[in-house]
Design a protein around this motif. Structure first.
Motif, PDB file in Angstrom:
ATOM      1  N   PRO A 387     -19.500  24.029  -4.676  1.00 28.48           N
ATOM      2  CA  PRO A 387     -18.484  23.869  -3.617  1.00 28.48           C
ATOM      3  C   PRO A 387     -19.087  23.523  -2.259  1.00 28.48           C
ATOM      4  CG  PRO A 387     -18.073  25.856  -4.919  1.00 28.48           C
ATOM      5  CD  PRO A 387     -19.424  25.370  -5.302  1.00 28.48           C
ATOM      6  N   ALA A 388     -20.203  24.164  -1.926  1.00 21.94           N
ATOM      7  CA  ALA A 388     -20.828  23.891  -0.636  1.00 21.94           C
ATOM      8  C   ALA A 388     -21.394  22.478  -0.579  1.00 21.94           C
ATOM      9  CB  ALA A 388     -21.936  24.914  -0.369  1.00 21.94           C
ATOM     10  N   LEU A 389     -21.975  22.001  -1.697  1.00 20.76           N
ATOM     11  CA  LEU A 389     -22.558  20.659  -1.705  1.00 20.76           C
ATOM     12  C   LEU A 389     -21.504  19.584  -1.527  1.00 20.76           C
ATOM     13  CD1 LEU A 389     -24.981  18.846  -2.021  1.00 20.76           C
ATOM     14  CD2 LEU A 389     -24.802  19.085  -4.498  1.00 20.76           C
ATOM     15  N   ILE A 390     -20.300  19.817  -2.038  1.00 20.12           N
ATOM     16  CA  ILE A 390     -19.232  18.820  -1.913  1.00 20.12           C
ATOM     17  C   ILE A 390     -18.604  18.847  -0.529  1.00 20.12           C
ATOM     18  CG2 ILE A 390     -16.965  18.145  -2.782  1.00 20.12           C
ATOM     19  CD1 ILE A 390     -17.806  19.176  -5.516  1.00 20.12           C
ATOM     20  N   PHE A 391     -18.369  20.047   0.024  1.00 19.64           N
ATOM     21  CA  PHE A 391     -17.583  20.151   1.248  1.00 19.64           C
ATOM     22  C   PHE A 391     -18.404  20.502   2.496  1.00 19.64           C
ATOM     23  CE2 PHE A 391     -14.688  21.331  -2.281  1.00 19.64           C
ATOM     24  CZ  PHE A 391     -13.793  20.283  -2.155  1.00 19.64           C
ATOM     25  N   PRO A 455     -33.587  18.271  -4.871  1.00 20.96           N
ATOM     26  CA  PRO A 455     -32.782  17.045  -4.976  1.00 20.96           C
ATOM     27  C   PRO A 455     -31.798  16.877  -3.823  1.00 20.96           C
ATOM     28  CG  PRO A 455     -32.929  18.128  -7.116  1.00 20.96           C
ATOM     29  CD  PRO A 455     -33.491  19.088  -6.107  1.00 20.96           C
ATOM     30  N   ILE A 456     -31.279  17.970  -3.310  1.00 21.39           N
ATOM     31  CA  ILE A 456     -30.334  17.889  -2.187  1.00 21.39           C
ATOM     32  C   ILE A 456     -31.065  17.486  -0.914  1.00 21.39           C
ATOM     33  CG2 ILE A 456     -28.738  19.238  -0.773  1.00 21.39           C
ATOM     34  CD1 ILE A 456     -28.160  20.927  -3.273  1.00 21.39           C
ATOM     35  N   TRP A 457     -32.218  18.089  -0.658  1.00 21.25           N
ATOM     36  CA  TRP A 457     -32.994  17.719   0.522  1.00 21.25           C
ATOM     37  C   TRP A 457     -33.462  16.276   0.450  1.00 21.25           C
ATOM     38  CZ3 TRP A 457     -36.362  22.791   0.453  1.00 21.25           C
ATOM     39  CH2 TRP A 457     -35.602  23.837   0.998  1.00 21.25           C
ATOM     40  N   LEU A 458     -33.882  15.829  -0.725  1.00 22.80           N
ATOM     41  CA  LEU A 458     -34.376  14.458  -0.861  1.00 22.80           C
ATOM     42  C   LEU A 458     -33.269  13.425  -0.722  1.00 22.80           C
ATOM     43  CD1 LEU A 458     -36.803  15.003  -3.891  1.00 22.80           C
ATOM     44  CD2 LEU A 458     -37.476  14.438  -1.551  1.00 22.80           C
ATOM     45  N   SER A 459     -32.024  13.822  -0.961  1.00 19.76           N
ATOM     46  CA  SER A 459     -30.905  12.875  -0.945  1.00 19.76           C
ATOM     47  C   SER A 459     -30.204  12.807   0.399  1.00 19.76           C
ATOM     48  CB  SER A 459     -29.880  13.260  -2.022  1.00 19.76           C
ATOM     49  OG  SER A 459     -30.467  13.258  -3.303  1.00 19.76           O
ATOM     50  N   ALA A 460     -30.771  13.416   1.413  1.00 17.02           N
ATOM     51  CA  ALA A 460     -30.107  13.456   2.716  1.00 17.02           C
ATOM     52  C   ALA A 460     -29.857  12.044   3.241  1.00 17.02           C
ATOM     53  CB  ALA A 460     -30.958  14.236   3.715  1.00 17.02           C
TER      54      ALA A 460
END
Length: 570
Positions: A387-391, A455-460
């Motif tokens: 939920p946090a990653l989407i919103f 993966p989240i940090w790399l996709s910023a």
């Protein structure tokens, strides 16, 4: 080549499949990088076969994690493969005018640095094997041949690297400085991996140690490069200013990097301060052990407060204009959207508290296998992070950094047995360990957190592959969990004679990730993301990461998310 291919096992075959997918997707503009990755793969395969030979154990020099293979090939190609995938992605964005050439050039420099690290460590391991196996003439001849092959691969890599640097318009001096910068990464990596394997014996395999070493050196090197770029006039007379423009950081990235590296350096500082303090206090009449522990705890807290409140924020403010203390910036950021972000914090705290208390009680009184019990934490990660990653993706970035800082502080307290929490933390964390952890170092919670966060940090700032940030959550939270549960309950046909993984579990893991992607894609589309990846490529990426989970004996939480992320970026 033929003798090497005859030595393929399940893990090596999956790693070669991973490399082939990257090479197949590499454009001609990245031909030199593709050639160097091919050389690295062959060299790593050769070294791993020699290191895993029962008559020539690498454990004569390093005490690695027992019961697993060396994992050298997987550890050597994971980070360079990820770098090439990112180069392919950024090249695609440059052609669409969604990214600058400067970002591509700086990422290219990081790729060569990562490759130099892996080549240098492989050559170092090759020489170790030769030195420690010189009794039988036939074995000596074998390692002479392997060493010559390694030197030849290293020479070819240096030649390709030089052609890449000097073929660009940096100028002779700038290209030379870049080449020396890359080689320094390799030398530092050789020193660091020796210290990691000796300081934490039986905690990691050589492949895991290589991945950690490469990550640390690249991260510290990036921090040093970024810091020097902020020195007034440092780049004024250099054509490397194009690289300076390619280093893009926002406040959250700087805070995470500063806090992480500060906490990693803190134990070194604390150890030296304690040594000096104990020497100066050796002649005093300190009889009460409790008082001694209290004093040591006070020194620890004072140094930690200085590191986090003074030293690290000073570096942050030097490299970026925060207009206020970075800790105050964090509070302002959180309260800029108080309803959404504070509600998310309350939700996280409630889920974590209920889950930890529940599973801690179960782990003490249940006969369920500990590794299976811990898969529930993977499901908890899905419920927390998706939920946090989407919103709220930016807030999740900061939350990951805060969680990593807390984990690092707790592990430092546990290892040093800092009064009064050291023993409590140690006993509590032991309830969630398995065969991959040791009393000296508990790494499972770090690998799960970083597996989801990296993966989240790399996709910023990148939106052309919307599933890429979810690589860790999908592969660990869903795929790995379903594979373990289904394999444990229904698995019958084993993938190998020596392993425990089953075909049923692996199929369940792959199918569950594909099902989750089919649900996630429409949800992402409704928030403005555009899916540009072919389903065939997605199926191949999911299958490769699922097979790697099934065949590897390494710490899968560390490798699978990075491999899956790399393939999703293609």
């Amino acid at each position: 080549m033929a003798p090497l291919l005859l030595q393929l096992n399940g893990e090596r075959a999956v790693v070669l499949l991973y490399i082939c997918q990257i090479l197949f997707s590499t454009p001609l503009s990245l031909l030199s990088q593709a050639l160097s990755l091919s050389l690295l793969s062959l060299f790593a395969l050769s070294v791993e076969i020699s290191a895993d030979d029962p008559s020539n154990p690498l454990s004569q020099f390093f005490k690695t994690r027992p019961g697993v293979t060396s994992g050298i090939m997987l550890g050597a190609v994971t980070l360079p493969g990820l770098m090439i995938s990112r180069l392919i992605q950024v090249s695609r964005l440059v052609s669409l005018h969604e990214a600058g050439v400067e970002e591509l050039e700086y990422l290219n420099l990081q790729y060569w640095a990562a490759s130099a690290i892996c080549f240098a460590v492989l050559l170092f391991v090759c020489f170790i094997l030769r030195l420690h196996n010189n009794n039988a003439s036939s074995i000596r001849a074998l390692f002479n041949r392997d060493t010559k092959f390694g030197v030849a691969c290293m020479a070819l890599f240096i030649g390709i690297c030089c052609m890449s640097f000097f073929g660009k318009s940096y100028g002779g001096l700038s290209a030379t400085l870049m080449f020396l910068w890359v080689l320094c990464h390799g030398l530092v990596a050789i020193y660091l991996i020796q210290n990691i394997l000796r300081t934490f014996p039986a905690c990691v395999s050589v492949g895991e140690g290589l991945l950690v070493t490469a990550g640390f050196v690249i991260y510290f090197g990036d921090m040093l490069f970024y810091t020097t770029s902020k020195i007034p006039g440092y780049w004024a007379s250099s054509k490397l200013v194009v690289l300076e423009n390619g280093i893009k950081r926002d406040e959250i990235r700087i805070i995470i990097q500063g806090m992480t590296l500060g906490l990693l350096l803190f134990p070194v500082l604390y150890r030296y301060v304690i040594k000096i303090w104990q020497c100066s206090a050796s002649s005093s009449s300190s009889r009460d052990m409790l008082n001694h522990e209290i004093r040591r705890s006070f020194v620890f807290c004072a140094l930690l407060a200085f590191m986090l409140a003074v030293a690290v924020p000073s570096w942050m403010q030097f490299v970026h204009d925060f207009h206020m203390h970075p800790l105050l910036w964090v509070f302002n950021f959180v309260f800029s959207e108080p309803l959404k972000r504070l509600s998310l914090c309350v939700y996280w705290v409630a889920v974590i508290y209920v889950s930890v208390i529940r599973f801690y009680n179960i782990s003490k009184n249940s006969t369920i296998e500990r590794i299976l019990l811990r898969k529930y934490y993977h499901l908890m990660a899905v419920s927390i992070f998706v939920p946090a990653l989407i919103f709220q993706p930016k807030f999740l970035d900061l939350a990951f950094g805060a969680a990593l800082a807390v984990f690092l502080m707790l592990e430092i307290i546990r290892v040093w047995r800092i009064w009064p929490l050291g023993n409590l933390v140690h006993h509590f964390m032991n309830a969630f360990t398995d065969h991959r952890d040791s009393d000296l170092l508990i790494v499972s919670h770090f690998s799960l957190l970083l597996g989801c966060a990296l993966p989240i940090w790399l996709s910023a700032g990148v939106t052309d592959r919307p599933l890429a940030p979810f690589a860790g959550i999908l592969s660990l939270g869903i795929g790995d969990t379903m594979a373990s549960m289904v394999g444990h309950k229904y698995g019958i046909i084993r993938l190998s004679k020596t392993g425990k993984k089953t075909i049923e579990g692996t199929a369940a893991g792959i199918t569950s990730v594909l099902a989750a992607c089919s649900v996630l894609l429409p949800l992402l589309a409704s928030t403005g993301y555009i899916f540009t990846m072919h389903w065939f490529s997605l199926i191949l990426a999911v299958t490769t990461s699922g097979l790697l989970e099934a065949y590897t004996a390494q710490l899968d939480n560390a490798f699978i998310p990075l491999v899956f992320y790399s393939l999703l970026c293609l």
